[in-house]
Design an enzyme around this catalytic site. Sequence first.
Site, PDB file in Angstrom:
ATOM      1  N   ALA A  99      44.003  36.068  40.234  1.00  0.00           N
ATOM      2  CA  ALA A  99      44.972  35.137  39.635  1.00  0.00           C
ATOM      3  C   ALA A  99      44.637  33.668  39.860  1.00  0.00           C
ATOM      4  O   ALA A  99      45.433  32.804  39.522  1.00  0.00           O
ATOM      5  CB  ALA A  99      46.363  35.447  40.189  1.00  0.00           C
ATOM      6  N   ASP A 103      41.925  33.921  46.003  1.00  0.00           N
ATOM      7  CA  ASP A 103      40.754  33.750  46.859  1.00  0.00           C
ATOM      8  C   ASP A 103      39.841  32.671  46.270  1.00  0.00           C
ATOM      9  O   ASP A 103      39.520  31.682  46.934  1.00  0.00           O
ATOM     10  CB  ASP A 103      40.006  35.088  46.991  1.00  0.00           C
ATOM     11  CG  ASP A 103      38.895  35.023  48.030  1.00  0.00           C
ATOM     12  OD1 ASP A 103      38.695  33.942  48.612  1.00  0.00           O
ATOM     13  OD2 ASP A 103      38.207  36.029  48.256  1.00  0.00           O
ATOM     14  N   ASP A 139      43.145  43.650  52.090  1.00  0.00           N
ATOM     15  CA  ASP A 139      42.953  43.531  50.641  1.00  0.00           C
ATOM     16  C   ASP A 139      41.862  44.506  50.175  1.00  0.00           C
ATOM     17  O   ASP A 139      40.800  44.600  50.810  1.00  0.00           O
ATOM     18  CB  ASP A 139      42.539  42.075  50.353  1.00  0.00           C
ATOM     19  CG  ASP A 139      42.491  41.756  48.878  1.00  0.00           C
ATOM     20  OD1 ASP A 139      43.256  42.370  48.119  1.00  0.00           O
ATOM     21  OD2 ASP A 139      41.697  40.865  48.498  1.00  0.00           O
ATOM     22  N   ASN A 169      47.479  37.217  44.159  1.00  0.00           N
ATOM     23  CA  ASN A 169      46.298  37.112  45.021  1.00  0.00           C
ATOM     24  C   ASN A 169      45.422  35.920  44.654  1.00  0.00           C
ATOM     25  O   ASN A 169      45.039  35.764  43.491  1.00  0.00           O
ATOM     26  CB  ASN A 169      45.458  38.373  44.877  1.00  0.00           C
ATOM     27  CG  ASN A 169      46.060  39.556  45.588  1.00  0.00           C
ATOM     28  OD1 ASN A 169      47.237  39.561  45.930  1.00  0.00           O
ATOM     29  ND2 ASN A 169      45.249  40.563  45.828  1.00  0.00           N
ATOM     30  N   ASP A 221      42.645  50.803  47.449  1.00  0.00           N
ATOM     31  CA  ASP A 221      42.149  50.568  46.093  1.00  0.00           C
ATOM     32  C   ASP A 221      41.297  51.748  45.629  1.00  0.00           C
ATOM     33  O   ASP A 221      40.102  51.824  45.914  1.00  0.00           O
ATOM     34  CB  ASP A 221      41.335  49.265  46.059  1.00  0.00           C
ATOM     35  CG  ASP A 221      40.779  48.977  44.665  1.00  0.00           C
ATOM     36  OD1 ASP A 221      40.984  49.807  43.755  1.00  0.00           O
ATOM     37  OD2 ASP A 221      40.133  47.934  44.491  1.00  0.00           O
ATOM     38  N   SER A 223      39.719  40.852  53.236  1.00  0.00           N
ATOM     39  CA  SER A 223      39.002  41.930  52.544  1.00  0.00           C
ATOM     40  C   SER A 223      38.177  42.701  53.572  1.00  0.00           C
ATOM     41  O   SER A 223      38.035  42.267  54.730  1.00  0.00           O
ATOM     42  CB  SER A 223      38.075  41.328  51.492  1.00  0.00           C
ATOM     43  OG  SER A 223      37.076  40.550  52.140  1.00  0.00           O
TER      44      SER A 223
END
Length: 311
Positions: free
Chosen positions: A210, A259, A80, A257, A102, A49
Amino acid sequence: MLTTLKKILFRAERGGYAVGAFNINNLEILQAVIETAVEERSPVIIQTSEGAIEYAGLDYLIAMVNLAAKSPIPVVLHLDHGKNLKLIKRAITAGYTSVMYDGSLLPYKQNVANTRRVVSWAKLKGVSVEAEIGAIKGIEDLVTVDEKRAFYTNPEEAQRFAIETGCDALAVSIGTAHGAYKFKEEAKLDIARLKKIDQLVRVPLVLHGASEIDQELVNESKEYCERLGDCGRLKGAKGVPDSEIRRAIKAGIRKINIDSDLRLAFTVGLRQALTEMTDEIDPRKLLTPSKALMKATVRDRMRVFGCKGQA
Ligand code: G3H
Ligand code: 13P
Ligand code: ZN
């Protein structure tokens, strides 16, 4: 070997499985993910990220992943949730093989314009682009399920967005949320909406937010917290059940994804080490349980995603 998101997801589309995209911030997390991918013979997406880049430094991360990618499996280095256009450009020129733009919280037209800009830079370098339409909201952001649903991806808009931007993969909002608290009530994804999106959109689809949030690890964490006299942590933490993940893959999700699951595994391992190895001051020994738990988490996710044995 280092490869692009487009190539890895093209194969996943043909094989009907999803590839895990794991967020990393440091050496131990990267090693846990790569070692497991090699053991499972799985393709893997390593993602960082903007916060991870701020924490570890872009050059450190690229150098570490380049070395890790000498492994005999396909590895993608992906940015990301890129929002900062300058940083995205830097990542594209410095060696990332894939970036996400994004613009999901921007008005539609602005999201299209910015995504197209990123696609034009990326194309010149053979780098893939993931974009997002609809927004993935956390339960902490919105109070009711209906409010959350207002941000779900509209299938027709997604079709238009993918065509207008020329992106290589599309992140969609169908009920997941980032973090450890995803659902207040039943953990259900909007699979009917996902199927419709999959029918209309030609590029592979991505599922953010997820993580499973393994309840055994949540309970273990609670046990260590209790020993420290603090047992309230992670109360109500809830993730996406494996059954919903499997349905989402069947309905077209190709990148998943993760994390929070790694954060949870890391933290439980560290709590265990700090509670049980009270005489230990060697960071390598204190981080050993964390690494083992992260490896078990990655292995388990890869098996659910169906990417085991695909490399
Ligand atoms: O989707 C977000 C990832 O979990 C990264 O989180 O920005 O705190 O590194 P971060
Ligand atoms: P989780 O918080 O569910 O792990 O989602 C991570 C993610 O979507 C990173 O982009
Ligand atoms: Zn995300």
